[in-house]
Scaffold this motif. Structure first.
Motif, PDB file in Angstrom:
ATOM      1  N   LEU A 232      54.527  81.513  38.464  1.00 44.33           N
ATOM      2  CA  LEU A 232      53.510  81.072  38.479  1.00 44.33           C
ATOM      3  C   LEU A 232      52.213  80.195  38.530  1.00 44.33           C
ATOM      4  O   LEU A 232      52.356  79.287  37.932  1.00 44.33           O
ATOM      5  N   ALA A 233      51.736  80.296  39.605  1.00 46.61           N
ATOM      6  CA  ALA A 233      50.187  78.963  39.319  1.00 46.61           C
ATOM      7  C   ALA A 233      49.337  79.398  39.460  1.00 46.61           C
ATOM      8  O   ALA A 233      48.678  80.549  40.816  1.00 46.61           O
ATOM      9  N   VAL A 234      48.816  79.822  38.695  1.00 51.77           N
ATOM     10  CA  VAL A 234      47.477  79.948  37.947  1.00 51.77           C
ATOM     11  C   VAL A 234      46.666  78.775  38.277  1.00 51.77           C
ATOM     12  O   VAL A 234      46.669  77.559  37.310  1.00 51.77           O
ATOM     13  N   TRP A 235      45.764  78.644  38.962  1.00 58.43           N
ATOM     14  CA  TRP A 235      45.106  77.327  39.834  1.00 58.43           C
ATOM     15  C   TRP A 235      43.949  77.172  40.176  1.00 58.43           C
ATOM     16  O   TRP A 235      43.386  78.035  40.489  1.00 58.43           O
ATOM     17  N   GLY A 236      42.952  76.276  39.283  1.00 58.52           N
ATOM     18  CA  GLY A 236      41.723  75.591  39.702  1.00 58.52           C
ATOM     19  C   GLY A 236      41.346  75.331  41.185  1.00 58.52           C
ATOM     20  O   GLY A 236      41.931  74.486  41.223  1.00 58.52           O
ATOM     21  N   ALA A 237      40.825  76.148  42.176  1.00 58.39           N
ATOM     22  CA  ALA A 237      41.278  75.723  43.190  1.00 58.39           C
ATOM     23  C   ALA A 237      40.255  75.376  44.143  1.00 58.39           C
ATOM     24  O   ALA A 237      40.317  74.118  45.081  1.00 58.39           O
ATOM     25  N   ASN A 238      38.746  74.954  43.257  1.00 56.89           N
ATOM     26  CA  ASN A 238      38.083  73.475  43.917  1.00 56.89           C
ATOM     27  C   ASN A 238      38.430  72.063  42.574  1.00 56.89           C
ATOM     28  O   ASN A 238      37.796  71.308  43.375  1.00 56.89           O
ATOM     29  N   ASP A 239      39.744  72.117  42.322  1.00 58.29           N
ATOM     30  CA  ASP A 239      39.744  70.674  41.224  1.00 58.29           C
ATOM     31  C   ASP A 239      40.460  69.647  42.749  1.00 58.29           C
ATOM     32  O   ASP A 239      40.869  70.125  44.230  1.00 58.29           O
ATOM     33  N   GLU A 240      39.771  68.838  42.529  1.00 60.56           N
ATOM     34  CA  GLU A 240      39.181  67.490  43.394  1.00 60.56           C
ATOM     35  C   GLU A 240      40.578  66.597  42.940  1.00 60.56           C
ATOM     36  O   GLU A 240      40.784  65.471  43.701  1.00 60.56           O
ATOM     37  N   ILE A 241      41.505  66.330  42.345  1.00 61.84           N
ATOM     38  CA  ILE A 241      42.533  66.132  41.494  1.00 61.84           C
ATOM     39  C   ILE A 241      44.095  66.767  42.608  1.00 61.84           C
ATOM     40  O   ILE A 241      44.607  65.855  43.452  1.00 61.84           O
ATOM     41  N   PHE A 242      44.065  67.708  42.426  1.00 59.46           N
ATOM     42  CA  PHE A 242      45.509  68.827  42.624  1.00 59.46           C
ATOM     43  C   PHE A 242      45.513  69.906  43.356  1.00 59.46           C
ATOM     44  O   PHE A 242      44.631  71.099  43.037  1.00 59.46           O
ATOM     45  N   GLY A 243      44.286  70.036  44.699  1.00 61.12           N
ATOM     46  CA  GLY A 243      44.058  70.543  45.142  1.00 61.12           C
ATOM     47  C   GLY A 243      44.715  72.186  45.607  1.00 61.12           C
ATOM     48  O   GLY A 243      45.936  72.007  45.412  1.00 61.12           O
ATOM     49  N   PRO A 244      44.349  73.386  45.874  1.00 58.96           N
ATOM     50  CA  PRO A 244      44.493  74.265  46.043  1.00 58.96           C
ATOM     51  C   PRO A 244      46.300  74.574  47.042  1.00 58.96           C
ATOM     52  O   PRO A 244      46.968  75.591  46.864  1.00 58.96           O
ATOM     53  N   ALA A 245      46.252  73.441  48.044  1.00 57.55           N
ATOM     54  CA  ALA A 245      47.868  73.384  48.931  1.00 57.55           C
ATOM     55  C   ALA A 245      48.846  72.966  47.542  1.00 57.55           C
ATOM     56  O   ALA A 245      50.212  73.501  48.194  1.00 57.55           O
ATOM     57  N   GLY A 246      48.765  72.497  46.900  1.00 56.12           N
ATOM     58  CA  GLY A 246      49.463  72.229  45.553  1.00 56.12           C
ATOM     59  C   GLY A 246      50.326  73.547  44.775  1.00 56.12           C
ATOM     60  O   GLY A 246      51.445  73.464  44.871  1.00 56.12           O
ATOM     61  N   ALA A 247      49.358  74.787  45.393  1.00 55.99           N
ATOM     62  CA  ALA A 247      49.424  75.747  43.766  1.00 55.99           C
ATOM     63  C   ALA A 247      50.339  76.794  45.693  1.00 55.99           C
ATOM     64  O   ALA A 247      51.247  76.955  45.690  1.00 55.99           O
ATOM     65  N   GLU A 248      49.929  76.568  46.455  1.00 59.15           N
ATOM     66  CA  GLU A 248      50.624  77.465  48.040  1.00 59.15           C
ATOM     67  C   GLU A 248      51.749  77.213  48.384  1.00 59.15           C
ATOM     68  O   GLU A 248      52.559  77.386  48.565  1.00 59.15           O
ATOM     69  N   ALA A 249      52.220  75.391  47.777  1.00 65.11           N
ATOM     70  CA  ALA A 249      53.504  74.264  48.427  1.00 65.11           C
ATOM     71  C   ALA A 249      55.080  74.945  47.435  1.00 65.11           C
ATOM     72  O   ALA A 249      55.688  75.419  48.326  1.00 65.11           O
ATOM     73  N   PHE A 250      54.255  75.682  46.407  1.00 68.41           N
ATOM     74  CA  PHE A 250      56.158  76.061  45.262  1.00 68.41           C
ATOM     75  C   PHE A 250      56.370  77.261  46.230  1.00 68.41           C
ATOM     76  O   PHE A 250      57.472  77.306  46.058  1.00 68.41           O
ATOM     77  N   ARG A 251      55.490  78.433  46.979  1.00 70.69           N
ATOM     78  CA  ARG A 251      56.299  79.059  47.801  1.00 70.69           C
ATOM     79  C   ARG A 251      57.330  78.566  49.112  1.00 70.69           C
ATOM     80  O   ARG A 251      58.234  79.772  49.211  1.00 70.69           O
ATOM     81  N   GLN A 252      57.427  77.003  49.786  1.00 75.44           N
ATOM     82  CA  GLN A 252      58.117  77.200  50.035  1.00 75.44           C
ATOM     83  C   GLN A 252      59.564  76.804  49.676  1.00 75.44           C
ATOM     84  O   GLN A 252      60.333  76.941  50.937  1.00 75.44           O
ATOM     85  N   ASP A 253      59.735  76.585  48.348  1.00 71.46           N
ATOM     86  CA  ASP A 253      61.156  77.126  47.900  1.00 71.46           C
ATOM     87  C   ASP A 253      61.396  78.214  46.891  1.00 71.46           C
ATOM     88  O   ASP A 253      62.660  78.450  47.402  1.00 71.46           O
ATOM     89  N   LEU A 254      60.330  78.543  46.671  1.00 75.71           N
ATOM     90  CA  LEU A 254      60.177  79.714  45.990  1.00 75.71           C
ATOM     91  C   LEU A 254      59.056  81.088  46.297  1.00 75.71           C
ATOM     92  O   LEU A 254      58.246  81.283  46.224  1.00 75.71           O
TER      93      LEU A 254
END
Length: 289
Positions: A232-254
């Motif tokens: 489960l990636a539960v993500w602050g979408a407005n993070d200016e360190i780790f942006g929301p693309a970091g959450a979506e990326a997990f679906r590349q392999d999971l």
């Protein structure tokens, strides 16, 4: 019913390791791994919200919080070394299998734990804890990578901003639509610990070591593909360190990864505790029970 949170210290490889613990030790274990520049203090409200169903353990990394802070000459301060201590604590506590919640620095420590003992991991919750180069916001990371590749006075100056009152507060309130939801106790607590003599050098050493985490990503991705670990990636979408693309990326392999983007920033628990606790309970209830 309220669940007591115990504040304990274990000795691992001669070092005091502080940890918070709650819940029935016979219940499924959830290990909470904090990021920079905080400590298990970031989980102070999440722990009792989960302890009715899970055995929750939240350590302070060496050099953070209430854990030992040996001098640079006496401890390597690498992510490998922080993982060694975390692994030692879990074995000392008899935690053989566990789910984990990783945030910021907690992610590369968590990924190392999975690579060392894949069969011990039952599920992963990542809250703004990257595992891919996607989501590494360039405006933040360019200075960290420049410092890691070529440490010196010219590259050190920009990363030192992260150790200042302005820099720490920025992490807490940036991207939070209503900053009044974030207690100033959070950054005041972190700043007091960062101000300890020698702690700045420790943090700079970890900044320099961060590139090793990026180099580890291909192995992490292979682990994801081979294990199909529930995530489960539960993500602050407005993070200016780790942006929301970091959450979506997990679906590349999971492909079955569950992604939840929240209207908040880096330390999402400060503004969205109840939402995140509910998401964790629902997710772990499905994949563990």
């Amino acid at each position: 019913m309220e669940y007591a949170v115990h504040h304990r210290t274990a000795v691992v490889d001669g070092l005091d390791v502080f940890y918070r613990e709650a819940g029935d030790p016979d219940a499924p274990t959830l290990v909470l791994l904090h990021g920079f520049p905080t400590s298990s203090h970031m989980f102070r409200r999440l722990i009792p919200a989960l302890a009715d169903r899970y055995h929750v353990v939240a350590p302070d990394h060496i050099g953070f919080g209430q854990s030992a802070m040996p001098a640079l000459e006496d401890f390597p301060y690498t992510f490998d070394a922080l993982t060694d201590v975390t692994e030692g604590l879990l074995r000392q506590l008899g935690v053989d299998r566990f789910a984990m919640y990783v945030q910021d620095y907690g992610a590369p420590i968590g990924w190392r734990l999975t690579l060392r003992s894949p069969d011990r991991i039952t599920a992963i919750v990542t809250q703004n804890g990257n595992g891919y180069e996607e989501g590494l916001v360039p405006s933040f990371w360019k200075d960290v990578f420049a410092y890691g590749e070529n440490p010196g006075p010219d590259t050190e100056g920009p990363v030192r901003f992260a150790l200042t009152p302005e820099g720490v507060r920025w992490q807490y309130v940036t991207g939070v639509p209503d900053p009044s939801l974030v207690s100033p106790d959070t950054w005041t607590h972190d700043l007091a610990l960062l101000a300890r003599p020698g702690n700045d050098r420790i943090q700079l050493k970890l900044f320099r070591d961060y590139l090793t985490n990026i180099a580890l990503y291909p192995r992490v991705h292979r682990y994801f593909r081979d294990s199909q670990v529930p995530l489960l990636a539960v993500w602050g979408a407005n993070d200016e360190i780790f942006g929301p693309a970091g959450a979506e990326a997990f679906r590349q392999d999971l492909p079955d990864a569950e992604i939840r983007l929240l209207d908040t920033g880096h330390f999402a628990l400060e503004s969205h505790l109840n939402t995140i606790a509910g998401d964790i309970r629902a997710f772990l209830g499905r994949v563990l029970d």
